[in-house]
Structures are given as structure tokens and as C-alpha cells.
Motif scaffolding. Sequence first.
Motif, PDB file in Angstrom:
ATOM      1  N   THR A   2       0.840  -1.193   0.000  1.00 38.30           N
ATOM      2  CA  THR A   2       0.000   0.000   0.000  1.00 38.30           C
ATOM      3  C   THR A   2       0.873   1.241   0.000  1.00 38.30           C
ATOM      4  O   THR A   2       1.879   1.271   0.694  1.00 38.30           O
ATOM      5  CB  THR A   2      -0.891   0.018   1.249  1.00 38.30           C
ATOM      6  OG1 THR A   2      -1.626  -1.196   1.293  1.00 38.30           O
ATOM      7  CG2 THR A   2      -1.836   1.189   1.233  1.00 38.30           C
ATOM      8  N   MET A  17      -4.317   4.501   8.255  1.00 40.80           N
ATOM      9  CA  MET A  17      -4.805   3.167   8.567  1.00 40.80           C
ATOM     10  C   MET A  17      -4.872   2.846  10.051  1.00 40.80           C
ATOM     11  O   MET A  17      -5.127   1.712  10.393  1.00 40.80           O
ATOM     12  CB  MET A  17      -3.995   2.087   7.863  1.00 40.80           C
ATOM     13  CG  MET A  17      -2.696   2.437   7.319  1.00 40.80           C
ATOM     14  SD  MET A  17      -1.756   1.157   6.450  1.00 40.80           S
ATOM     15  CE  MET A  17      -2.432  -0.388   6.900  1.00 40.80           C
ATOM     16  N   SER A  18      -4.659   3.801  10.929  1.00 43.59           N
ATOM     17  CA  SER A  18      -4.632   3.534  12.369  1.00 43.59           C
ATOM     18  C   SER A  18      -3.789   2.301  12.651  1.00 43.59           C
ATOM     19  O   SER A  18      -4.246   1.334  13.228  1.00 43.59           O
ATOM     20  CB  SER A  18      -6.048   3.351  12.905  1.00 43.59           C
ATOM     21  OG  SER A  18      -6.775   4.525  12.754  1.00 43.59           O
ATOM     22  N   ALA A  19      -2.563   2.332  12.186  1.00 42.67           N
ATOM     23  CA  ALA A  19      -1.689   1.177  12.255  1.00 42.67           C
ATOM     24  C   ALA A  19      -0.490   1.416  13.159  1.00 42.67           C
ATOM     25  O   ALA A  19      -0.074   2.547  13.365  1.00 42.67           O
ATOM     26  CB  ALA A  19      -1.202   0.816  10.860  1.00 42.67           C
ATOM     27  N   LYS A  20       0.045   0.319  13.658  1.00 38.30           N
ATOM     28  CA  LYS A  20       1.260   0.346  14.464  1.00 38.30           C
ATOM     29  C   LYS A  20       2.410  -0.135  13.576  1.00 38.30           C
ATOM     30  O   LYS A  20       2.310  -1.185  12.938  1.00 38.30           O
ATOM     31  CB  LYS A  20       1.104  -0.588  15.661  1.00 38.30           C
ATOM     32  CG  LYS A  20       2.349  -0.741  16.487  1.00 38.30           C
ATOM     33  CD  LYS A  20       2.114  -1.732  17.609  1.00 38.30           C
ATOM     34  CE  LYS A  20       3.407  -1.998  18.347  1.00 38.30           C
ATOM     35  NZ  LYS A  20       3.213  -3.053  19.366  1.00 38.30           N
ATOM     36  N   THR A  51       1.195  -6.241   7.475  1.00 42.41           N
ATOM     37  CA  THR A  51       1.118  -5.811   6.080  1.00 42.41           C
ATOM     38  C   THR A  51       2.326  -4.925   5.779  1.00 42.41           C
ATOM     39  O   THR A  51       2.807  -4.217   6.650  1.00 42.41           O
ATOM     40  CB  THR A  51      -0.162  -4.983   5.852  1.00 42.41           C
ATOM     41  OG1 THR A  51      -1.287  -5.756   6.246  1.00 42.41           O
ATOM     42  CG2 THR A  51      -0.321  -4.575   4.413  1.00 42.41           C
ATOM     43  N   VAL A  65       0.701  -3.298  11.526  1.00 40.50           N
ATOM     44  CA  VAL A  65      -0.502  -4.050  11.880  1.00 40.50           C
ATOM     45  C   VAL A  65      -1.609  -3.029  12.127  1.00 40.50           C
ATOM     46  O   VAL A  65      -1.343  -1.919  12.577  1.00 40.50           O
ATOM     47  CB  VAL A  65      -0.321  -4.961  13.113  1.00 40.50           C
ATOM     48  CG1 VAL A  65       0.622  -6.098  12.801  1.00 40.50           C
ATOM     49  CG2 VAL A  65       0.170  -4.183  14.304  1.00 40.50           C
ATOM     50  N   GLU A  66      -2.833  -3.413  11.822  1.00 40.52           N
ATOM     51  CA  GLU A  66      -3.973  -2.517  12.014  1.00 40.52           C
ATOM     52  C   GLU A  66      -4.150  -2.215  13.477  1.00 40.52           C
ATOM     53  O   GLU A  66      -3.893  -3.058  14.334  1.00 40.52           O
ATOM     54  CB  GLU A  66      -5.248  -3.168  11.479  1.00 40.52           C
ATOM     55  CG  GLU A  66      -5.271  -3.322   9.991  1.00 40.52           C
ATOM     56  CD  GLU A  66      -6.579  -3.917   9.515  1.00 40.52           C
ATOM     57  OE1 GLU A  66      -7.503  -4.090  10.319  1.00 40.52           O
ATOM     58  OE2 GLU A  66      -6.658  -4.202   8.325  1.00 40.52           O
ATOM     59  N   GLY A  67      -4.629  -0.988  13.764  1.00 39.92           N
ATOM     60  CA  GLY A  67      -4.931  -0.601  15.124  1.00 39.92           C
ATOM     61  C   GLY A  67      -6.182  -1.301  15.613  1.00 39.92           C
ATOM     62  O   GLY A  67      -6.954  -1.851  14.818  1.00 39.92           O
ATOM     63  N   ASP A  70      -9.565  -0.564  13.894  1.00 45.47           N
ATOM     64  CA  ASP A  70      -9.752  -1.141  12.565  1.00 45.47           C
ATOM     65  C   ASP A  70     -10.075  -2.623  12.634  1.00 45.47           C
ATOM     66  O   ASP A  70     -10.781  -3.158  11.800  1.00 45.47           O
ATOM     67  CB  ASP A  70      -8.503  -0.951  11.695  1.00 45.47           C
ATOM     68  CG  ASP A  70      -8.326   0.482  11.253  1.00 45.47           C
ATOM     69  OD1 ASP A  70      -9.303   1.248  11.353  1.00 45.47           O
ATOM     70  OD2 ASP A  70      -7.226   0.829  10.788  1.00 45.47           O
ATOM     71  N   ALA A  71      -9.561  -3.312  13.637  1.00 41.26           N
ATOM     72  CA  ALA A  71      -9.755  -4.741  13.755  1.00 41.26           C
ATOM     73  C   ALA A  71     -11.222  -5.097  14.001  1.00 41.26           C
ATOM     74  O   ALA A  71     -11.657  -6.187  13.691  1.00 41.26           O
ATOM     75  CB  ALA A  71      -8.880  -5.283  14.884  1.00 41.26           C
ATOM     76  N   ARG A  73     -13.851  -3.389  12.725  1.00 39.63           N
ATOM     77  CA  ARG A  73     -14.744  -2.943  11.641  1.00 39.63           C
ATOM     78  C   ARG A  73     -15.231  -4.145  10.862  1.00 39.63           C
ATOM     79  O   ARG A  73     -14.525  -5.116  10.666  1.00 39.63           O
ATOM     80  CB  ARG A  73     -14.009  -2.011  10.680  1.00 39.63           C
ATOM     81  CG  ARG A  73     -13.711  -0.676  11.294  1.00 39.63           C
ATOM     82  CD  ARG A  73     -13.090   0.210  10.253  1.00 39.63           C
ATOM     83  NE  ARG A  73     -12.587   1.400  10.877  1.00 39.63           N
ATOM     84  CZ  ARG A  73     -11.832   2.276  10.267  1.00 39.63           C
ATOM     85  NH1 ARG A  73     -11.507   2.099   9.003  1.00 39.63           N
ATOM     86  NH2 ARG A  73     -11.401   3.338  10.892  1.00 39.63           N
TER      87      ARG A  73
END
Length: 74
Positions: A2, A17-20, A51, A65-67, A70-71, A73
Motif C-alpha cells: 500500500t 490506517m490507524s496502524a502500528k 502488512t 498491523v492494524e490498530g 480497525d480490527a 470494523r
Amino acid sequence: MTYIPTGSVSQEVAAVMSAKVLERFPAGSPRGSWPAEEYAAARRAEGEPATVVMDLKSDAFLVVVEGPEDAHRA
């Protein structure tokens, strides 16, 4: 993979993406994104939904990794 627009890597990943961010790999590596893809695959094998994304400003591949928001949703 991405694309993440330019700006602060931490802020953009969080905003987009609210990701870590788990790990960063230089895009100029002779192996390209392979080290990041291998790292992400190892995390996925451990059950973490990792990802690989590209940050153009820092010229790096990020494994994220998604926050938590997001997990959940649908």
C-alpha cells in the motif's frame, strides 16, 4: 503493498490506517521489499496480521498491523 502519502511516517500511518509500525526497511536495499515481506510473513505465521506499506518520503518499506479500532470494523 500500500502507498502512504508523504509526511511524517508515524502520523501518516496512524491517520491513513490507524496502524502500528512494527519494523522499517530501507527501500534502497538490493533486495527491495523482500526483507519487509519476509518479516511480515513471519509475523503473520505468528498470528499477527502484518502488512507491508511503502513510505515514499522516508524511502522505506514499513511493516504495520492494524490498530484496534480497525480490527473491529466489519
